[in-house]
Motif scaffolding. Structure first.
Motif, mmCIF file in Angstrom:
data_model
loop_
_atom_site.group_PDB
_atom_site.id
_atom_site.type_symbol
_atom_site.label_atom_id
_atom_site.label_comp_id
_atom_site.label_asym_id
_atom_site.label_seq_id
_atom_site.Cartn_x
_atom_site.Cartn_y
_atom_site.Cartn_z
ATOM 1 N N MET A 145 -51.567 -16.574 17.027
ATOM 2 C CA MET A 145 -50.751 -15.864 16.034
ATOM 3 C C MET A 145 -49.330 -16.417 16.045
ATOM 4 N N SER A 146 -48.850 -16.778 14.894
ATOM 5 C CA SER A 146 -47.476 -17.262 14.781
ATOM 6 C C SER A 146 -46.503 -16.115 15.010
ATOM 7 N N ARG A 147 -45.323 -16.440 15.450
ATOM 8 C CA ARG A 147 -44.328 -15.394 15.617
ATOM 9 C C ARG A 147 -42.984 -15.908 15.123
ATOM 10 N N ILE A 148 -42.126 -14.980 14.819
ATOM 11 C CA ILE A 148 -40.831 -15.343 14.257
ATOM 12 C C ILE A 148 -39.948 -15.996 15.306
ATOM 13 N N SER A 149 -38.974 -16.751 14.833
ATOM 14 C CA SER A 149 -37.965 -17.363 15.690
ATOM 15 C C SER A 149 -36.597 -16.873 15.266
ATOM 16 N N GLY A 150 -35.663 -16.912 16.200
ATOM 17 C CA GLY A 150 -34.283 -16.596 15.872
ATOM 18 C C GLY A 150 -33.558 -17.852 15.410
ATOM 19 N N MET A 151 -32.262 -17.722 15.191
ATOM 20 C CA MET A 151 -31.470 -18.877 14.774
ATOM 21 C C MET A 151 -30.377 -19.232 15.780
ATOM 22 N N SER A 190 -35.644 -22.070 22.875
ATOM 23 C CA SER A 190 -34.632 -21.027 23.012
ATOM 24 C C SER A 190 -34.655 -20.092 21.812
ATOM 25 N N ARG A 191 -34.768 -20.669 20.618
ATOM 26 C CA ARG A 191 -34.825 -19.847 19.408
ATOM 27 C C ARG A 191 -36.120 -19.036 19.332
ATOM 28 N N ASP A 192 -37.212 -19.609 19.822
ATOM 29 C CA ASP A 192 -38.473 -18.863 19.862
ATOM 30 C C ASP A 192 -38.359 -17.663 20.796
ATOM 31 N N ARG A 193 -37.675 -17.845 21.920
ATOM 32 C CA ARG A 193 -37.483 -16.711 22.843
ATOM 33 C C ARG A 193 -36.672 -15.609 22.167
ATOM 34 N N GLU A 194 -35.653 -16.010 21.411
ATOM 35 C CA GLU A 194 -34.869 -15.001 20.698
ATOM 36 C C GLU A 194 -35.749 -14.263 19.695
ATOM 37 N N GLY A 195 -36.632 -15.009 19.009
ATOM 38 C CA GLY A 195 -37.544 -14.369 18.073
ATOM 39 C C GLY A 195 -38.461 -13.377 18.758
ATOM 40 N N GLY A 196 -38.908 -13.724 19.982
ATOM 41 C CA GLY A 196 -39.739 -12.794 20.733
ATOM 42 C C GLY A 196 -39.021 -11.505 21.080
ATOM 43 N N GLN A 197 -37.699 -11.594 21.271
ATOM 44 C CA GLN A 197 -36.906 -10.390 21.543
ATOM 45 C C GLN A 197 -36.634 -9.597 20.262
ATOM 46 N N LEU A 198 -36.512 -10.315 19.146
ATOM 47 C CA LEU A 198 -36.236 -9.648 17.877
ATOM 48 C C LEU A 198 -37.448 -8.887 17.340
ATOM 49 N N LEU A 199 -38.650 -9.437 17.559
ATOM 50 C CA LEU A 199 -39.850 -8.888 16.930
ATOM 51 C C LEU A 199 -40.066 -7.401 17.210
ATOM 52 N N PRO A 200 -40.040 -6.948 18.469
ATOM 53 C CA PRO A 200 -40.252 -5.507 18.688
ATOM 54 C C PRO A 200 -39.152 -4.641 18.096
ATOM 55 N N VAL A 201 -37.928 -5.153 18.077
ATOM 56 C CA VAL A 201 -36.823 -4.386 17.490
ATOM 57 C C VAL A 201 -37.045 -4.214 15.991
ATOM 58 N N GLN A 260 -29.853 -1.092 9.156
ATOM 59 C CA GLN A 260 -30.047 -1.572 10.528
ATOM 60 C C GLN A 260 -31.102 -2.674 10.585
ATOM 61 N N LEU A 261 -32.160 -2.507 9.801
ATOM 62 C CA LEU A 261 -33.186 -3.548 9.735
ATOM 63 C C LEU A 261 -32.627 -4.825 9.141
ATOM 64 N N ARG A 262 -31.797 -4.700 8.116
ATOM 65 C CA ARG A 262 -31.189 -5.872 7.474
ATOM 66 C C ARG A 262 -30.351 -6.659 8.472
ATOM 67 N N GLU A 263 -29.600 -5.963 9.323
ATOM 68 C CA GLU A 263 -28.767 -6.646 10.312
ATOM 69 C C GLU A 263 -29.607 -7.484 11.272
ATOM 70 N N GLN A 264 -30.783 -6.970 11.655
ATOM 71 C CA GLN A 264 -31.655 -7.712 12.550
ATOM 72 C C GLN A 264 -32.340 -8.875 11.824
ATOM 73 N N VAL A 265 -32.724 -8.648 10.588
ATOM 74 C CA VAL A 265 -33.414 -9.673 9.802
ATOM 75 C C VAL A 265 -32.517 -10.902 9.600
ATOM 76 N N GLN A 266 -31.213 -10.687 9.555
ATOM 77 C CA GLN A 266 -30.287 -11.812 9.351
ATOM 78 C C GLN A 266 -30.329 -12.804 10.511
ATOM 79 N N ASN A 267 -30.925 -12.408 11.636
ATOM 80 C CA ASN A 267 -31.054 -13.320 12.767
ATOM 81 C C ASN A 267 -32.358 -14.108 12.763
ATOM 82 N N VAL A 268 -33.227 -13.840 11.789
ATOM 83 C CA VAL A 268 -34.544 -14.458 11.761
ATOM 84 C C VAL A 268 -34.507 -15.777 11.017
ATOM 85 N N GLU A 269 -35.150 -16.786 11.594
ATOM 86 C CA GLU A 269 -35.197 -18.097 10.940
ATOM 87 C C GLU A 269 -35.967 -18.016 9.627
#
Length: 293
Positions: A1-7, A149-160, A284-293
């Motif tokens: 399963m693909s997962r999101i990444s951060g930026m 590193s960005r993938d790890r950030e995405g892993g932290q963002l996903l549950p939030v 609040q969701l929008r603020e988190q989404v802005q960190n998603v690649e």
């Protein structure tokens, strides 16, 4: 399963070849599009193009900076003395010595800026190309580390992000319950008002029914709630189809548009309160989404 990444992320890699050693650092922060900046050593101009191509192959958004720090070890035989500069230093030193200053030592003179020179050597074309190719590999390694590193950030963002989506879904369900009571609330409010103003008016009950029905139609929020429910499903789907940052950004606008309309149509304090909570959750969701690649 693909997962999101951060930026946001950082990657580093080191390399060496012959008398050359270098370090490559790759950093990234949030950005609407992919923007790559490169800082490298002079004489290795093709590395910038390689860094851009390599970053584009791995990343889709963010402001990325790739920098290379190089060092070349030169033997003593490679150094030469700049006689003109040395003569100037000696002349000045002799003047100071006549005034009582301590005469300079040989190693002191050689340590002065410009006395010793490391001339640009005419590198063998093949050797130069080999060093450049090795540096390109190190750039790839640094960018791979940045991607991890960005993938790890995405892993932290996903549950939030998932928690915020769940909360929005709960509020939509509450709004559906509150919306079902709007018609009765509007009819009761209009009936009470009409009875106070014209208690003996002929056909009052029919008038109340028609006017209340018209008001209820204008206050109907089922369409907005249906869209919000669809947006929740879309958000969950996008999280499984990265890179999804741009699409999620647009979806947040649609979320807020429906929430604003819901609040403007609300005829009860309870539904208005839910609508305001909904808007806060979407923001609040929008603020988190802005960190998603």
């Amino acid at each position: 399963m693909s997962r999101i990444s951060g930026m946001t992320g950082f990657g580093r890699a080191d390399g060496s070849d012959g008398d050359w050693t270098w370090s490559v650092e790759a950093r990234s922060v949030n950005g609407r599009n992919l923007e790559v900046r490169f800082r490298g050593p002079p004489g290795f101009d093709t590395l910038e193009r390689h860094a851009r191509t390599s970053a584009q192959a791995r990343l889709s958004r963010g402001q990325v900076t790739v920098g290379i720090q190089t060092r070349r070890e030169l033997g003593a035989a490679s150094l030469k003395v700049n006689q003109d500069i040395l003569a100037r230093y000696l002349s000045l030193a002799n003047q100071l010595a006549e005034e009582g200053a301590t005469p300079p030592s040989a190693d002191g003179l050689l340590s002065l800026r410009g006395v010793l020179e490391a001339p640009e050597e005419a590198d063998d074309a093949g050797a130069r190309a080999a060093v450049e190719a090795a540096m390109a590999v190190t750039i790839d390694q640094a960018l791979d580390a940045l991607k991890l590193s960005r993938d790890r950030e995405g892993g932290q963002l996903l549950p939030v992000i998932t928690d915020f989506i769940d909360r929005i879904e709960q509020l939509v369900a509450q709004a559906e319950t509150g919306a079902s009571a709007q018609t009765d609330a509007i009819r009761e409010r209009f009936s009470r008002r009409m009875t106070e103003l014209a208690p003996d008016a002929p056909g009052l009950e029919d008038r109340i029914f028609l006017e209340a029905a018209a008001l209820a139609t204008r206050a109907d929020v089922r369409e907005e709630l249906d869209r919000l429910t669809a947006h929740v499903a879309s958000a969950r789907t996008l999280l499984q189809q990265p890179p999804a940052g741009r699409k999620l950004d647009f979806l947040m606008q649609e979320f807020m548009r429906e929430a604003n309309t819901l609040c403007s149509k609300s005829a009860t304090t309870a539904l208005t309160g839910i609508g305001l909570e909904l808007k806060a959750g979407i923001e609040q969701l929008r603020e988190q989404v802005q960190n998603v690649e």
